[in-house]
Design a protein around this motif. Structure first.
Motif, PDB file in Angstrom:
ATOM      1  N   ASN A 114       0.807  -1.220   0.000  1.00  0.00           N
ATOM      2  CA  ASN A 114       0.000   0.000   0.000  1.00  0.00           C
ATOM      3  C   ASN A 114       0.841   1.271   0.000  1.00  0.00           C
ATOM      4  N   GLY A 125      -6.113  -8.211   2.369  1.00  0.00           N
ATOM      5  CA  GLY A 125      -6.465  -8.082   0.965  1.00  0.00           C
ATOM      6  C   GLY A 125      -5.315  -8.415   0.033  1.00  0.00           C
ATOM      7  N   HIS A 126      -4.093  -8.313   0.529  1.00  0.00           N
ATOM      8  CA  HIS A 126      -2.914  -8.610  -0.276  1.00  0.00           C
ATOM      9  C   HIS A 126      -2.267  -9.933   0.149  1.00  0.00           C
ATOM     10  N   GLU A 155     -12.202  -3.062   4.126  1.00  0.00           N
ATOM     11  CA  GLU A 155     -12.852  -1.924   3.483  1.00  0.00           C
ATOM     12  C   GLU A 155     -11.825  -0.879   3.049  1.00  0.00           C
ATOM     13  N   TYR A 185      -8.704  -1.501   2.327  1.00  0.00           N
ATOM     14  CA  TYR A 185      -8.028  -2.129   1.180  1.00  0.00           C
ATOM     15  C   TYR A 185      -8.817  -1.889  -0.101  1.00  0.00           C
ATOM     16  N   LYS A 186     -10.129  -2.115  -0.043  1.00  0.00           N
ATOM     17  CA  LYS A 186     -10.976  -1.941  -1.232  1.00  0.00           C
ATOM     18  C   LYS A 186     -10.950  -0.500  -1.724  1.00  0.00           C
ATOM     19  N   THR A 246      -7.403   0.266  -3.276  1.00  0.00           N
ATOM     20  CA  THR A 246      -7.121  -0.428  -4.539  1.00  0.00           C
ATOM     21  C   THR A 246      -8.184  -0.197  -5.605  1.00  0.00           C
ATOM     22  N   GLY A 247      -9.256   0.474  -5.252  1.00  0.00           N
ATOM     23  CA  GLY A 247     -10.327   0.691  -6.198  1.00  0.00           C
ATOM     24  C   GLY A 247     -11.202  -0.527  -6.410  1.00  0.00           C
ATOM     25  N   ALA A 248     -11.101  -1.479  -5.498  1.00  0.00           N
ATOM     26  CA  ALA A 248     -11.894  -2.704  -5.591  1.00  0.00           C
ATOM     27  C   ALA A 248     -13.258  -2.558  -4.939  1.00  0.00           C
ATOM     28  N   ALA A 249     -13.594  -1.370  -4.488  1.00  0.00           N
ATOM     29  CA  ALA A 249     -14.856  -1.142  -3.766  1.00  0.00           C
ATOM     30  C   ALA A 249     -16.046  -1.209  -4.683  1.00  0.00           C
TER      31      ALA A 249
END
Length: 83
Positions: free
Chosen positions: A21, A43-44, A74, A76-77, A80-83
């Protein structure tokens, strides 16, 4: 919760490139962790990578930045734009 680097840090430079990150940077005297970016590698990876490579074991949990695993996921999302 995020992690923190203690005064035991020897500035060996091994933790910074391990952070997915970009939460670790060189501070005035020792490396520091930005709690807004630290997800404990949730998340990683299964374990915080900085703790795994630290030769002096100076990266404990930061009691001033308590977060649950769900909150870290949350973050992490969002990061990373994974939300």
């Amino acid at each position: 919760m995020s992690l923190i680097i203690t005064d035991d840090c020897i500035n060996c430079d091994v933790c910074e490139p391990e952070c997915p990150n970009g939460a670790i940077s060189q501070g005035e005297e020792i490396y520091v962790i930005d709690p807004n970016l630290c997800t404990e590698c949730v998340g990683h990876f299964d374990e915080p990578q900085c703790q795994q490579v630290c030769p002096v074991d100076c990266i404990p949990l930061d009691a001033n930045n308590v977060e649950s695993k769900d909150e870290l996921m949350e973050k992490y999302k969002i990061l990373t734009g994974a939300a």
